[in-house]
Design a protein around this motif. Structure first.
Motif, PDB file in Angstrom:
ATOM      1  N   TYR A  62     -15.448 -59.982 -27.640  1.00 17.03           N
ATOM      2  CA  TYR A  62     -14.037 -60.312 -27.770  1.00 17.03           C
ATOM      3  C   TYR A  62     -13.689 -60.125 -29.206  1.00 17.03           C
ATOM      4  CZ  TYR A  62     -14.842 -62.307 -23.061  1.00 17.03           C
ATOM      5  OH  TYR A  62     -14.985 -62.226 -21.799  1.00 17.03           O
ATOM      6  N   ASN A  93      -7.991 -54.942 -21.808  1.00 17.64           N
ATOM      7  CA  ASN A  93      -7.676 -56.515 -22.282  1.00 17.64           C
ATOM      8  C   ASN A  93      -6.178 -56.877 -22.389  1.00 17.64           C
ATOM      9  OD1 ASN A  93      -8.227 -59.339 -22.707  1.00 17.64           O
ATOM     10  ND2 ASN A  93      -8.578 -58.727 -24.876  1.00 17.64           N
ATOM     11  N   ASP A  94      -5.596 -55.852 -23.082  1.00 20.06           N
ATOM     12  CA  ASP A  94      -4.513 -55.795 -23.392  1.00 20.06           C
ATOM     13  C   ASP A  94      -3.653 -54.516 -23.297  1.00 20.06           C
ATOM     14  OD1 ASP A  94      -1.911 -56.646 -24.589  1.00 20.06           O
ATOM     15  OD2 ASP A  94      -2.558 -57.004 -26.683  1.00 20.06           O
ATOM     16  N   HIS A  97      -0.742 -53.486 -25.904  1.00 16.09           N
ATOM     17  CA  HIS A  97      -0.869 -53.431 -27.141  1.00 16.09           C
ATOM     18  C   HIS A  97      -0.257 -52.014 -27.706  1.00 16.09           C
ATOM     19  CE1 HIS A  97      -2.425 -53.919 -31.336  1.00 16.09           C
ATOM     20  NE2 HIS A  97      -2.725 -55.106 -30.918  1.00 16.09           N
ATOM     21  N   THR A 158      -8.248 -67.472 -27.325  1.00 15.40           N
ATOM     22  CA  THR A 158      -6.928 -67.134 -26.333  1.00 15.40           C
ATOM     23  C   THR A 158      -5.754 -68.092 -26.638  1.00 15.40           C
ATOM     24  OG1 THR A 158      -7.593 -68.356 -24.422  1.00 15.40           O
ATOM     25  CG2 THR A 158      -8.405 -66.152 -24.730  1.00 15.40           C
ATOM     26  N   THR A 159      -4.570 -67.441 -26.204  1.00 12.00           N
ATOM     27  CA  THR A 159      -3.356 -68.390 -26.137  1.00 12.00           C
ATOM     28  C   THR A 159      -3.395 -69.502 -25.137  1.00 12.00           C
ATOM     29  OG1 THR A 159      -2.150 -67.082 -24.863  1.00 12.00           O
ATOM     30  CG2 THR A 159      -2.042 -66.670 -27.181  1.00 12.00           C
ATOM     31  N   LYS A 163      -3.991 -65.195 -23.116  1.00 14.12           N
ATOM     32  CA  LYS A 163      -4.086 -63.861 -23.621  1.00 14.12           C
ATOM     33  C   LYS A 163      -4.893 -63.937 -24.995  1.00 14.12           C
ATOM     34  CE  LYS A 163      -0.799 -60.974 -23.477  1.00 14.12           C
ATOM     35  NZ  LYS A 163      -0.648 -59.642 -23.157  1.00 14.12           N
ATOM     36  N   ALA A 164      -5.542 -62.790 -24.991  1.00 12.96           N
ATOM     37  CA  ALA A 164      -6.384 -62.572 -26.365  1.00 12.96           C
ATOM     38  C   ALA A 164      -5.829 -62.791 -27.612  1.00 12.96           C
ATOM     39  CB  ALA A 164      -7.389 -61.506 -26.119  1.00 12.96           C
TER      40      ALA A 164
END
Length: 166
Positions: A62, A93-94, A97, A158-159, A163-164
């Motif tokens: 991660y 994952n995102d 971005h 994470t938030t 979210k990472a």
């Protein structure tokens, strides 16, 4: 700390030496490997930087900053297919971005000219327990059942919405 201070002062070789010591005890030191990769990259040693970022990303799946730097290093080395594989992991994952999308867009046209690379192998384990003679007085634990081991994911970085974080 010494390596990062040396790096901030522009003493790249001094930083590399200090960070190699920090990253040496085990491959389970992703932050030391990350900063070592950063120092090596600044020193123009891109192959070694890619290896350091790879160690960091493998030690912590991660650790997105290490994986992104790995993708950039691989792209600099002309290993476009591998760079795109790393970017695919990041984008899964995102997907929104901007940096990931921008690098992927820059690499896609270079894909057809990129040679096929052999898959990277996992580094050997950093530590193995010492062999001990069996003590007849101690009971022997049964071996764990064979089969697939379940994966447990814990979202530490994470938030509140999952979210990472970088």
């Amino acid at each position: 700390a010494r390596g990062r201070t040396s790096l901030a002062m522009g003493r790249v070789e001094e930083a590399v030496a200090a960070l190699k010591k920090a990253a040496a005890p085990s491959s389970a030191a992703p932050l030391a490997s990350y900063w070592l990769g950063t120092a090596l990259e600044e020193g123009g040693r891109h192959e070694e930087a890619a290896a350091a970022f790879d160690r960091a990303a493998r030690a912590d799946s991660y650790f997105t900053a290490a994986r992104f730097r790995l993708a950039r290093s691989l792209a600099r080395l002309g290993r476009v297919r591998e760079a795109l594989e790393e970017l695919a992991k990041l984008l899964s994952n995102d997907p929104a971005h901007e940096d990931y999308k921008r690098l992927e867009a820059a690499l896609r046209p270079r894909l057809k000219d990129s040679p096929r690379q052999a898959p990277r192998t996992a580094p050997p384990p950093a530590w193995t327990p010492p062999a001990r003679a069996a003590d007849p007085a101690l009971p022997v634990a049964p071996l764990p059942p064979t089969g697939r081991v379940p994966v447990l994911r814990i979202g530490v970085g994470t938030t509140g919405m999952g979210k990472a974080l970088d």
